[in-house]
Every structure is written in structure tokens, then in C-alpha cells.
Design an enzyme around this catalytic site. Structure first.
Site, PDB file in Angstrom:
ATOM      1  CG  ASP A 190     -69.425  60.492  70.708  1.00 10.85           C
ATOM      2  OD1 ASP A 190     -70.226  61.119  69.335  1.00 10.85           O
ATOM      3  OD2 ASP A 190     -68.514  59.948  69.744  1.00 10.85           O
ATOM      4  CG  HIS A 226     -72.029  59.968  66.625  1.00 11.05           C
ATOM      5  ND1 HIS A 226     -71.246  60.054  67.145  1.00 11.05           N
ATOM      6  CD2 HIS A 226     -72.027  59.029  65.561  1.00 11.05           C
ATOM      7  CE1 HIS A 226     -70.303  59.548  66.629  1.00 11.05           C
ATOM      8  NE2 HIS A 226     -71.203  58.771  65.973  1.00 11.05           N
ATOM      9  CB  SER A 403     -68.557  56.286  64.538  1.00 15.67           C
ATOM     10  OG  SER A 403     -68.119  57.658  64.289  1.00 15.67           O
TER      11      SER A 403
END
Length: 452
Positions: A190, A226, A403
């Protein structure tokens, strides 16, 4: 024999002091190098040069791409056949194009991968020259740019809003059997990670940054949050009087930062992240990213989407299928987000392989989330709206997206493998693949019971 031994001893005894000193220093140097290599053997990716830095001014939408995707426009990636020598190939390739400036940015000897920097105006011509060398070249691709797939006694368990998805997919019941096994390592590829977060500081091993070529992973609250959210969904610590807990809180994550300081993720950084995870014995690899497509792609008719699936990006499709086959042979399982563009997932060539688990998103009403990609390529659906998890600087909040659905499934795969470590990747993929077309989420407790 005695005479020979005597002579040898005499010569050693009279060895000059400066020679003894230099020899000693040489031995120390060799020992340092030896121990350094031994120490890093499990952590350092087997490659010759790290991922090259990205000139963001070169990121452009590629003309004639049916999905309007973006790439770093002055870079090309070439994947060579197994018996091809990289040095010889580079020399021969540059000789074929004496009037072009072709610079080697990056190469990975172990995986026969090489990246060239070229003149943007000559890129397609140079790619075609490479493709014509069928004796040495397997694939030629752009350096595509990917995007993250979010839509924009633990006290958090007191709120139904924070934990609705746990009950929805049977996590609480599964925890009666297992909360995970620290030997089951789940790699998270990520944009970055806040590993000082209260929920994550005890839950990771062997972090890596493919751009810095070091274990220096980091997060930024506004731009690179994220990965922290995804990691918390999987392994946020249980019973620490903070937040909630991950789906598999007793497993460990391998945090692999595959974005540069601007948050950009490319083909090369993603591939390096996958191979780093394999070298560090990951059993599960979560990829909550997808291709970056232009806005016109979201308006394509279903007919046009299926034409793209059937006739476009075959070389990329073969590349990803081969990579995923390597992952399977290493006894690992890739879980990846389907995408958030509301199209059929298989327009993305990375989503066409049967060797991964592709995850779509549902809402609290067991309906496919409006943003979730769909279609036959999606193996399983999981909750992906209002998912509560970790954010940088010890924050907790909600995000939507495939996600978020993908790490829920990755955590559940971790639970299944913790209960049944002898299951093969093919068996796990089959276990998680959808059994009907109702887009309803699975129940991990049932999956653990079925695999008994």
C-alpha cells in the site's frame, strides 16, 4: 615432510607486521560483509537496483488506451525469458537503436525484469523493436500508474456502526475457533503505514519501502493514510483499550510501502512489493489498488466493457497471470480489490486471473455497493461501506471502498489458514469464491467449518 613443515612455519613467523595488519583488516572486512549478508538475507529483495524515482511531470494519459489509463510516459518495462542474459540484452538492444538515448533505470535479475528511460516521442517505436525480439523478450509494458481503492475490552466495539461488518460476516463466531496465528503473515502492499499507531505497533514484522530500499515506511495524514486504514482492518490489536480489533488480530502483517513520497504506485513498485512479500514468507498478500482509468471508462456500456475484456490488454493479462502463478507456487494467496469504478472488474487485466481472490464491496443491506466493480471475475463480496479502522497519528475513522472489503477478506483468509494451515492456495481460493450471483457477503465462520 618435516622440512616442508619447518619452512612453512618459518615463513609465517617472519611475515611482516604490516602484512599481518592488512590481512587482519581484510578478514574483518570479509566477516562484516558476511554477517551483513546473512542478516539481510530474508529481508532484502533479490534485485540489483532499487525502483527508480518517478518524474511526476511525465505521468500522462496514454493516447488510444480504451480506458484512458495513466502511465509514466518516458518509461518502458521489458520482461525477459528465463535464459536471457540481462547485460547481453541491454548491449544488443542499445546497438539496435544507436540514435536513441536508452538508459537503464532499474533491473531485477532474479525475475528478468528491466526498465528503460526513453524519449517519449519514440517510446512506441522502441517498444515495438523490443517486442520483435521474440527469442529474448516475453512482455513489454508501460509503467502504469495505479490508484488506491477507497471512496473517501476495545471501546469501539460499543458502537454498532463501528462493528456491523464483523457480525455480518461471522467474525465474532469465528473468533471462538481462532483469532489468528502469528506464523500466518499477511503482506499489505500500500501507500504507507503509521507503525507507531497504538493498534499496529505490536502487529507487524519486516517492513519495507521499495522506493527508499529500506525499512523506512511512513504515512501522511492528508495524502498517505490508505495503508494504515487497510492494515488496521486486518490486524488492529485486540483488548488494548483502544479502537476496535482487526479481523485477524493475532496474525502479523508485513507492511510494504509501494508508493513514493507523492503517493504514486507503479507497475514496478507493485511487482517489487509482491516479490518482497514472497521472500519474507507471506501466506497472504493484500492489494487494495487497481488501475487508474479515465472518467470516460465509467460511462462505457456493458457491451463495450466486454469487448475490452475480450480484445484488449492481452499481454498485460499474461504478465499478471504469470506473476500470480509464481505466487501460488510459493504457497501464497493474493487478495485484491475489484475496483471502484462500477464497471466489470475484468476490464482491468490484473483482475482476469483465476489465481487470486478478487473482492467486491457490499453495503449494510447486503447489496452491491454502488461504486463496486462487478462481474464474473469477482470471486467474493465483503462489506465495504462505513468501515471503521486506523488512520495516522492514532486516529480512527470510516472509509468506503473495495479497498476496505479486500483486507476484510485477507484477514478472513488469515483466520482460515490459522485454523487449517495445510490448505493449498487453490483450495482457499475455491473456498472463498462466490457460490451464487446474489452479491451477498460470505460468512467466515461457515468457511472455517466447511474446511474441517
Amino acid at each position: 615432510m618435516k622440512k616442508i613443515n619447518h619452512i612453512v612455519k618459518k615463513r609465517v613467523y617472519h611475515f611482516g607486521w604490516y602484512k599481518w595488519l592488512s590481512s587482519g583488516l581484510l578478514v574483518l572486512l570479509l566477516l562484516c560483509l558476511f554477517f551483513k549478508c546473512c542478516t539481510n538475507e530474508r529481508q532484502m529483495p533479490n534485485q540489483s537496483v532499487r525502483v527508480h524515482s518517478i518524474d511526476t511531470t511525465k505521468i500522462k494519459r496514454i493516447k488510444n488506451d480504451p480506458l484512458g489509463r495513466y502511465a509514466v510516459n518516458d518509461l518502458i518495462n521489458i520482461y525477459l525469458k528465463e535464459n536471457t542474459d540481462i547485460d547481453e540484452f541491454v548491449s544488443d538492444f542499445q546497438k539496435k537503436l544507436p540514435n536513441d538515448t536508452i538508459v537503464v533505470n532499474y533491473y531485477a535479475e532474479a525475475y528478468k525484469r528491466i526498465q528503460f528511460s526513453v524519449n517519449e516521442k519514440r517510446k512506441e517505436f522502441i517498444k515495438n523493436i523490443a517486442k520483435a525480439d521474440t527469442s529474448a523478450v516475453k512482455f513489454v509494458t508501460n509503467e502504469w500508474v495505479f490508484k488506491k481503492q477507497q471512496n473517501t475490552s476495545d471501546p469501539g466495539f460499543n458502537s454498532v456502526k463501528n462493528t456491523w461488518f464483523y457480525k455480518k460476516i461471522g467474525v465474532f463466531d469465528a473468533w471462538q475457533k481462532t483469532k489468528g496465528d502469528p506464523n500466518i503473515k499477511i503482506a499489505v502492499l500500500d501507500d504507507g503505514f503509521d507503525l507507531k499507531h497504538i493498534e499496529l505497533k505490536n502487529s507487524y514484522v519486516t517492513p519495507w519501502n521499495v522506493f527508499d530500499y529500506s525499512n523506512n515506511v511512513y504515512a501522511r495524514p492528508e495524502t498517505q493514510f490508505h495503508g494504515t486504514h487497510v492494515a488496521g482492518i486486518i490486524v488492529a490489536e485486540a483488548n488494548n483499550n483502544f479502537g476496535i480489533a482487526g479481523v485477524a488480530p493475532e496474525c502479523k502483517i508485513i507492511p510494504v510501502q509501494i508508493s513514493n513520497e507523492s503517493g504514486i504506485i507503479t507497475t514496478s513498485s507493485l511487482l517489487d512489493g509482491i516479490f518482497y512479500a514472497l521472500k519474507n514468507d507471506a501466506k497472504v498478500i493484500n492489494i487494495s489498488i487497481a488501475m487508474s482509468i479515465g472518467p470516460q471508462a465509467r460511462n462505457l456500456s456493458l457491451h463495450d466493457q466486454k469487448l475490452i475484456e475480450k480484445f484488449s490488454f492481452h499481454e498485460e493479462q499474461e504478465l499478471w497471470d504469470e506473476v500470480f502463478e509464481i505466487v501460488q507456487k510459493e504457497n501464497a494467496i493474493i487478495v485484491q480489490a475489484a475496483g471502484n469504478d462500477g464497471v466489470i472488474a475484468s476490464v482491468d487485466p490484473m483482475k482476469r486471473s483465476e489465481k487470486t481472490i478478487i473482492v467486491g464491496a457490499t453495503n449494510e443491506n447486503d447489496e452491491r455497493a454502488y461504486f463496486s466493480d462487478k462481474g464474473d471475475a469477482v470471486n467474493v463480496y465483503a462489506p465495504g461501506t462505513d468501515i471503521y479502522s486506523t488512520l495516522p497519528n492514532n486516529q480512527m475513522d470510516y472509509l468506503d471502498g473495495t479497498s476496505m472489503a479486500s483486507p476484510i477478506v485477507a484477514g478472513c483468509v488469515g483466520l482460515v489458514l490459522s485454523a487449517h494451515p495445510d490448505l493449498s492456495p487453490k483450495e482457499v481460493i475455491a473456498l472463498f469464491s462466490k457460490q451464487n450471483d446474489q452479491n451477498i457477503p460470505f460468512n467466515v465462520n461457515d468457511l472455517i467449518s466447511k474446511s474441517l
